[in-house]
Motif scaffolding. Structure first.
Motif, mmCIF file in Angstrom:
data_model
loop_
_atom_site.group_PDB
_atom_site.id
_atom_site.type_symbol
_atom_site.label_atom_id
_atom_site.label_comp_id
_atom_site.label_asym_id
_atom_site.label_seq_id
_atom_site.Cartn_x
_atom_site.Cartn_y
_atom_site.Cartn_z
ATOM 1 N N ASP A 86 0.108 -4.277 12.832
ATOM 2 C CA ASP A 86 -0.237 -2.749 12.510
ATOM 3 C C ASP A 86 0.323 -2.426 11.571
ATOM 4 O OD1 ASP A 86 -1.482 -2.589 15.343
ATOM 5 O OD2 ASP A 86 0.233 -1.705 16.125
ATOM 6 N N GLU A 87 1.387 -2.890 11.100
ATOM 7 C CA GLU A 87 2.031 -2.399 9.706
ATOM 8 C C GLU A 87 1.094 -3.238 8.645
ATOM 9 O OE1 GLU A 87 6.592 -1.641 11.266
ATOM 10 O OE2 GLU A 87 6.137 -3.940 10.453
ATOM 11 N N ALA A 88 0.909 -4.414 8.976
ATOM 12 C CA ALA A 88 0.113 -4.945 7.757
ATOM 13 C C ALA A 88 -1.269 -4.612 7.830
ATOM 14 C CB ALA A 88 -0.110 -6.607 8.385
ATOM 15 N N ARG A 89 -1.902 -3.878 8.755
ATOM 16 C CA ARG A 89 -3.029 -3.292 8.734
ATOM 17 C C ARG A 89 -3.092 -1.953 7.987
ATOM 18 N NH1 ARG A 89 -7.907 -3.169 11.846
ATOM 19 N NH2 ARG A 89 -8.984 -1.300 11.683
ATOM 20 N N GLU A 90 -2.208 -1.153 8.321
ATOM 21 C CA GLU A 90 -1.888 0.071 7.546
ATOM 22 C C GLU A 90 -1.562 -0.029 5.996
ATOM 23 O OE1 GLU A 90 1.435 3.841 7.386
ATOM 24 O OE2 GLU A 90 1.365 2.321 9.252
ATOM 25 N N THR A 91 -0.732 -1.276 5.743
ATOM 26 C CA THR A 91 -0.738 -1.378 4.454
ATOM 27 C C THR A 91 -1.887 -1.887 3.352
ATOM 28 O OG1 THR A 91 1.708 -2.512 4.550
ATOM 29 C CG2 THR A 91 0.489 -3.148 2.665
ATOM 30 N N LEU A 92 -2.814 -2.785 4.622
ATOM 31 C CA LEU A 92 -4.094 -2.915 3.635
ATOM 32 C C LEU A 92 -4.952 -1.970 3.516
ATOM 33 C CD1 LEU A 92 -6.075 -5.291 2.882
ATOM 34 C CD2 LEU A 92 -6.655 -5.432 5.358
ATOM 35 N N LEU A 93 -5.197 -1.030 4.460
ATOM 36 C CA LEU A 93 -5.935 0.270 4.093
ATOM 37 C C LEU A 93 -5.570 1.012 3.077
ATOM 38 C CD1 LEU A 93 -6.547 1.070 7.800
ATOM 39 C CD2 LEU A 93 -7.905 -0.246 6.530
ATOM 40 N N GLU A 94 -4.045 1.257 2.796
ATOM 41 C CA GLU A 94 -3.698 1.725 1.526
ATOM 42 C C GLU A 94 -4.141 1.119 0.542
ATOM 43 O OE1 GLU A 94 0.458 2.292 2.360
ATOM 44 O OE2 GLU A 94 0.306 3.895 3.979
ATOM 45 N N LEU A 95 -3.737 -0.049 0.569
ATOM 46 C CA LEU A 95 -4.287 -0.805 -0.952
ATOM 47 C C LEU A 95 -5.481 -0.745 -1.152
ATOM 48 C CD1 LEU A 95 -1.930 -4.300 -0.189
ATOM 49 C CD2 LEU A 95 -1.841 -2.576 -1.872
ATOM 50 N N LEU A 96 -6.556 -0.760 -0.219
ATOM 51 C CA LEU A 96 -8.112 -0.648 -0.286
ATOM 52 C C LEU A 96 -8.396 0.642 -1.056
ATOM 53 C CD1 LEU A 96 -9.424 -2.661 2.810
ATOM 54 C CD2 LEU A 96 -9.395 -3.317 0.279
ATOM 55 N N GLN A 97 -7.662 1.443 -0.376
ATOM 56 C CA GLN A 97 -8.011 3.148 -0.748
ATOM 57 C C GLN A 97 -7.374 3.386 -2.102
ATOM 58 O OE1 GLN A 97 -6.148 5.891 1.366
ATOM 59 N NE2 GLN A 97 -7.022 7.706 0.456
ATOM 60 N N TYR A 98 -6.416 2.587 -2.510
ATOM 61 C CA TYR A 98 -5.730 2.809 -3.971
ATOM 62 C C TYR A 98 -6.442 2.053 -5.136
ATOM 63 C CZ TYR A 98 -2.745 2.567 -7.787
ATOM 64 O OH TYR A 98 -2.034 2.782 -9.255
ATOM 65 N N TYR A 99 -7.031 0.828 -4.695
ATOM 66 C CA TYR A 99 -7.336 0.061 -5.816
ATOM 67 C C TYR A 99 -8.810 0.196 -5.935
ATOM 68 C CZ TYR A 99 -3.043 -2.410 -6.476
ATOM 69 O OH TYR A 99 -1.867 -2.588 -6.775
ATOM 70 N N ALA A 100 -9.496 0.977 -4.795
ATOM 71 C CA ALA A 100 -10.938 1.299 -5.286
ATOM 72 C C ALA A 100 -11.020 2.609 -5.928
ATOM 73 C CB ALA A 100 -11.664 1.445 -3.692
ATOM 74 N N SER A 101 -9.827 3.189 -6.305
ATOM 75 C CA SER A 101 -9.792 4.409 -7.077
ATOM 76 C C SER A 101 -9.801 4.116 -8.517
ATOM 77 C CB SER A 101 -8.673 5.406 -6.676
ATOM 78 O OG SER A 101 -7.534 4.798 -7.071
ATOM 79 N N ASP A 102 -10.255 5.090 -9.362
ATOM 80 C CA ASP A 102 -9.912 5.033 -10.838
ATOM 81 C C ASP A 102 -8.503 4.839 -11.256
ATOM 82 O OD1 ASP A 102 -12.799 4.866 -11.039
ATOM 83 O OD2 ASP A 102 -12.614 7.205 -11.413
ATOM 84 N N GLU A 103 -7.508 5.558 -10.417
ATOM 85 C CA GLU A 103 -6.346 5.785 -10.917
ATOM 86 C C GLU A 103 -5.553 4.351 -10.958
ATOM 87 O OE1 GLU A 103 -1.955 7.413 -8.701
ATOM 88 O OE2 GLU A 103 -3.742 7.607 -7.795
#
Length: 522
Positions: A86-103
């Motif tokens: 579950d912790e790994a899944r949460e980390t993955l979702l955060e990574l996808l959200q961040y690296y899909a952004s222009d920031e």
């Protein structure tokens, strides 16, 4: 991806712009950036940048609009990951959200460069001198407000300025506005100048009611803390005035100056080192001898001289052959306060005294340091950095050195024992052993010559010497104690960049100093 992995289902939609950002991937350029990403066909591969371990594979369906992440493989090998699925899944979702952004793809400036640039700008609030000058009018005003109640004829003194309660309140408000970030001319330590950082330090060290001020903003806490300092000065002056005539103004001024140093250390967060266990309530006229012994100037001078005696004539650690190393002109340490002053050069001798920490990083001895070249290579492999090809000219040995940049902008240098090689001072460096990398060599030399555990942050410059060709890396301190320096160094120094040319007089170090200054001016 190891066999010990799990597949998790996903159904995440991404716009064309977000997919463009993800397909760019990501190459880390600084130790603070922890992930390496690349796209291959319809799969996004995500690795930890420090270790190289693959942690995630995300499979996309890109034939629709929007594109969708359908499932992912998650590395659960205990050698690579210690968390839950579950912790790994949460980390993955955060990574996808961040690296899909222009920031994620904005230009990145390594942290040590920004810290170096900030620390060298005027009105840097990480400087004891700047903070001391900011507080000085308040302490002078508090004295000028209180002294006329006990002493007449002060108007003839050139430094006396008649000060009212309203005047002191205006100075209080001025200091509060600066420390709360309302004056754009001042900068630095923004992460510290918060209710949880500076606010809590003021509450505890300046004696405010923790419960009453728990929910107050920083401005209120700073202003009330200064008001408490003013009240303490009132009490000090009242008790001083009860002394037998003639009253000694020098005693009073020196003692209030110590109180100002204490208040400065609270603002900087260095009070735990400079005034351990001391709070504002400890500053009474009766207890002044706890801080300064003005009635024993000879004894004070003797103590100061003793504190600054040169180090031992024999290095406490023998050379590589087990023989003692005699120091013909042992180095002299500096006072402990120089470690906290970004404008000063601080010096420590072998096994000499050190503060417990600097900028939140402790000076603890590195007990688990590698014992051989293989260990240094293993450590270097955990945080490899990009660097240009290295090709020393024929007949010259390959060597590596390191410039360790402290958070306050100063850099670490060493004084070779007995000025070996005609180097009064230089950067840690050494010849690369057979089968060893340059990066591993740099890590080893930082520890052996300066007692520091560091991580490399980038390539700096290559320097040709008479018998060697040396690559210099930039690094930052993780831990270690410079007092643990090996026999090759008779002292370790932390010095401002502006002082490097005066300390490092060998022509071989000139290109390194130029590279550091060029980096700071970018």
């Amino acid at each position: 991806m190891p066999r010990d992995h799990e597949r998790i289902s996903l159904d995440l939609a991404f716009t064309a712009q977000q997919m463009c950002s993800l397909r760019l991937g990501f190459i880390p350029v600084d130790q603070g950036q922890k992930w390496f990403l690349y796209f291959e066909d319809d799969t996004l591969h995500i690795h930890r940048s420090w270790t190289g371990y693959k942690m995630f594979e995300v499979v996309f369906a890109t034939d629709g609009d929007p594109a969708r992440a359908r499932f992912a493989r998650v590395n659960l090998d205990p050698e690579c990951y210690s968390g839950t699925l579950d912790e790994a899944r949460e980390t993955l979702l955060e990574l996808l959200q961040y690296y899909a952004s222009d920031e994620a793809h904005e230009p990145y400036e390594p942290s040590f460069v920004s810290a170096l640039q900030e620390a060298t700008q005027p009105n840097y609030l990480g400087s004891p001198q700047v903070v001391g000058e900011l507080l000085l009018p308040f302490f002078k005003g508090a004295l000028c407000k209180e002294l006329p109640r006990h002493v007449s004829g002060l108007e003839v003194m050139p430094e006396f300025e008649e000060t009212s309660y309203s005047d002191l309140l205006a100075i209080n408000q001025r200091i509060t506005s600066v420390l709360c970030g309302e004056d754009e001319a001042f900068h630095g330590l923004e992460a510290w100048r918060t209710e949880k950082g500076l606010g809590q330090a003021i509450i505890h060290q300046l004696g405010l009611d923790a419960g009453w001020y728990a929910d107050e903003n920083l401005g209120c806490i700073v202003s009330e803390g200064l008001a408490g300092v003013s009240s303490q000065i009132t009490g000090i002056v009242d008790d001083w005035a009860k002394e037998d005539a003639p009253l000694d103004f020098d005693d009073l001024m020196h003692y209030v100056a110590v109180l100002q140093q204490f208040t400065t250390s609270v603002v900087l967060g260095t009070h735990t080192v400079l005034f351990p266990g001391i709070t504002l309530s400890d500053f009474t006229w009766e207890s002044r001898t706890r801080f300064v012994r003005l009635d024993d100037e000879v004894g004070q001078e003797a103590r100061e001289e003793e504190d600054l005696l040169p180090g031992p004539p024999v290095h406490p650690r023998p050379d590589d052959k087990g023989k003692p190393v005699k120091l013909t002109a042992p180095s002299t340490p500096t006072a402990l306060w120089t470690w906290q002053d970004a404008a000063s050069t601080a010096v420590v001798i072998p096994d000499g005294p050190m503060p417990t920490e600097l900028a939140g990083i402790g000076f603890d001895s590195w007990r688990g340091a590698p014992m051989d070249n293989a260990g240094w290579e293993q450590l270097a492999a955990q945080s490899l950095i990009d660097e240009p090809p290295f090709a020393p000219p024929p007949g010259k040995k390959a060597a590596a050195g390191v410039v360790v940049v402290e958070r306050d902008g100063r850099v670490w240098v060493v004084a070779p024992s007995n000025a070996f090689g005609n180097y009064p001072a230089t950067f840690p460096k050494g010849t690369r052993d057979a089968g060893m990398s340059l990066q591993g060599t740099a890590l080893r030399e930082a520890f052996e010559e300066a007692g520091l555990r560091v991580e490399l942050t980038g390539f700096l410059v290559d320097v040709a010497r008479s018998t060697s060709h040396t690559r210099y890396y930039l690094a930052r301190r993780l831990s270690g104690n410079p007092a643990d320096m090996g026999w090759e160094s008779q002292c370790v120094m932390l010095t401002p960049v502006s002082e490097l040319a005066a300390l490092l007089t060998s022509k071989n170090d000139a290109p390194i100093i130029q590279a550091i200054k060029a980096l700071a001016s970018q």
